[in-house]
Design an enzyme around this catalytic site. Structure first.
Site, PDB file in Angstrom:
ATOM      1  N   LYS A   1      32.446   8.340  11.428  1.00 17.87           N
ATOM      2  CA  LYS A   1      31.321   8.394  10.487  1.00 17.87           C
ATOM      3  C   LYS A   1      30.215   7.391  10.865  1.00 17.87           C
ATOM      4  CE  LYS A   1      34.071  10.044   6.543  1.00 17.87           C
ATOM      5  NZ  LYS A   1      34.443   9.776   5.124  1.00 17.87           N
TER       6      LYS A   1
ATOM      7  N   ASN B   1      34.155   4.592   5.156  1.00 14.30           N
ATOM      8  CA  ASN B   1      35.568   4.412   5.519  1.00 14.30           C
ATOM      9  C   ASN B   1      35.881   4.891   6.939  1.00 14.30           C
ATOM     10  OD1 ASN B   1      35.339   7.109   5.021  1.00 14.30           O
ATOM     11  ND2 ASN B   1      36.810   7.188   3.339  1.00 14.30           N
TER      12      ASN B   1
ATOM     13  N   GLU C   1      36.981  23.663   9.454  1.00 15.03           N
ATOM     14  CA  GLU C   1      36.092  22.544   9.825  1.00 15.03           C
ATOM     15  C   GLU C   1      35.823  22.525  11.331  1.00 15.03           C
ATOM     16  OE1 GLU C   1      37.925  19.028   8.189  1.00 15.03           O
ATOM     17  OE2 GLU C   1      37.483  19.629   6.136  1.00 15.03           O
TER      18      GLU C   1
ATOM     19  N   TYR D   1      30.708  19.252   3.003  1.00  8.74           N
ATOM     20  CA  TYR D   1      31.415  18.609   1.885  1.00  8.74           C
ATOM     21  C   TYR D   1      31.282  19.408   0.581  1.00  8.74           C
ATOM     22  CZ  TYR D   1      32.744  14.268   4.310  1.00  8.74           C
ATOM     23  OH  TYR D   1      33.328  13.338   5.138  1.00  8.74           O
TER      24      TYR D   1
ATOM     25  N   HIS E   1      36.707  10.727   9.122  1.00  5.79           N
ATOM     26  CA  HIS E   1      37.135  11.900   8.357  1.00  5.79           C
ATOM     27  C   HIS E   1      38.263  12.574   9.121  1.00  5.79           C
ATOM     28  CE1 HIS E   1      36.982  15.830   6.305  1.00  5.79           C
ATOM     29  NE2 HIS E   1      37.171  16.321   7.516  1.00  5.79           N
TER      30      HIS E   1
HETATM   31  P1  ADP Z   1      39.307  11.780   2.353  1.00  2.00           P
HETATM   32  O1  ADP Z   1      38.159  11.543   3.312  1.00  2.00           O
HETATM   33  O2  ADP Z   1      40.318  10.683   2.410  1.00  2.00           O
HETATM   34  O3  ADP Z   1      39.910  13.156   2.474  1.00  2.00           O
HETATM   35  P2  ADP Z   1      37.971  12.744  -0.064  1.00  2.00           P
HETATM   36  O4  ADP Z   1      38.089  14.114   0.519  1.00  2.00           O
HETATM   37  O5  ADP Z   1      38.480  12.540  -1.441  1.00  2.00           O
HETATM   38  O6  ADP Z   1      38.687  11.654   0.872  1.00  2.00           O
HETATM   39  O7  ADP Z   1      36.445  12.292  -0.059  1.00  2.00           O
HETATM   40  C1  ADP Z   1      35.610  12.600   1.018  1.00  2.00           C
HETATM   41  C2  ADP Z   1      34.769  11.373   1.339  1.00  2.00           C
HETATM   42  O8  ADP Z   1      33.914  11.082   0.233  1.00  2.00           O
HETATM   43  C3  ADP Z   1      35.570  10.093   1.551  1.00  2.00           C
HETATM   44  O9  ADP Z   1      36.120   9.956   2.835  1.00  2.00           O
HETATM   45  C4  ADP Z   1      34.514   9.026   1.265  1.00  2.00           C
HETATM   46  O10 ADP Z   1      33.624   8.845   2.381  1.00  2.00           O
HETATM   47  C5  ADP Z   1      33.750   9.675   0.111  1.00  2.00           C
HETATM   48  N1  ADP Z   1      34.280   9.264  -1.194  1.00  2.00           N
HETATM   49  C6  ADP Z   1      35.462   9.632  -1.757  1.00  2.00           C
HETATM   50  N2  ADP Z   1      35.628   9.089  -2.982  1.00  2.00           N
HETATM   51  C7  ADP Z   1      34.506   8.333  -3.204  1.00  2.00           C
HETATM   52  C8  ADP Z   1      34.051   7.513  -4.296  1.00  2.00           C
HETATM   53  N3  ADP Z   1      34.796   7.355  -5.387  1.00  2.00           N
HETATM   54  N4  ADP Z   1      32.867   6.898  -4.165  1.00  2.00           N
HETATM   55  C9  ADP Z   1      32.091   7.051  -3.063  1.00  2.00           C
HETATM   56  N5  ADP Z   1      32.456   7.827  -1.998  1.00  2.00           N
HETATM   57  C10 ADP Z   1      33.652   8.456  -2.064  1.00  2.00           C
HETATM   58 MG    MG Z   2      39.068  15.027   2.103  1.00  2.00          MG
END
Ligand code: ADP
Ligand code: MG
Length: 140
Positions: free
Chosen positions: A11, A114, A128, A51, A117
């Site tokens: 990212k 974070n 994807e 997304y 992805h």
């Molecule tokens: P993952 O990437 O672990 O599968 P999710 O699919 O739940 O997590 O969320 C997609 C992305 O959205 C996350 O990797 C993160 O970058 C962002 N995200 C998730 N939850 C939050 C939140 N509460 N606040 C801000 N950004 C978030």
């Molecule tokens: Mg996810």
């Protein structure tokens, strides 16, 4: 034990911090082969489409803005049970809650920034992967 392909994205936060090399090394050391890779910058509509499952969530627009804020490195990576293996080595969504030794614990900043992805199911890995790559770009 099936060989599976999954979609990885390094990212914008990790790209800006010049962590892509370390993350690629980590992925390869865990046994993955990188079978497709490109550096791109998403535009808003593309990030919204990628997304779209989260479009009702309060963080959606912020997530889209973050994902278009700079270059990303998109990869298809392959290993035994690759989808769940990558989720495991990525760690929890929130780096503060991620297990020691995971990518997000090592290189993530906060729940949004974070570092990586990874697809959450084999079905989504296929969807994807074809969102970003055509067949000619995948060298397995
Ligand atoms: P993952 O990437 O672990 O599968 P999710 O699919 O739940 O997590 O969320 C997609 C992305 O959205 C996350 O990797 C993160 O970058 C962002 N995200 C998730 N939850 C939050 C939140 N509460 N606040 C801000 N950004 C978030
Ligand atoms: Mg996810």
């Amino acid at each position: 034990m099936d060989i599976q392909q999954t979609l990885s994205i390094i990212k914008p936060d990790a790209m800006k911090s010049k962590l892509s090399g370390k993350i690629i090394n980590f992925i390869e050391e865990k046994g993955f082969s990188i079978i497709a890779q490109k550096k791109i910058i998403l535009v808003q509509k593309q990030a919204e489409a990628f997304y779209s499952v989260h479009n009702e969530r309060p963080f959606f627009q912020e997530l889209v803005s973050f994902m278009i804020s700079g270059p990303i490195l998109v990869q298809i990576i392959e290993a035994k049970e690759g989808v769940s293996l990558y989720r495991k080595i990525m760690g929890s969504t929130n780096p503060k809650e991620a297990e020691e030794g995971t990518i997000r614990k090592l290189y993530g900043t906060d729940i949004q920034c974070n570092a990586v992805h990874g697809s959450d199911s084999l079905e989504n890995a296929n969807i994807e992967s074809s969102f970003f790559f055509n067949k000619l770009e995948i060298i397995s």
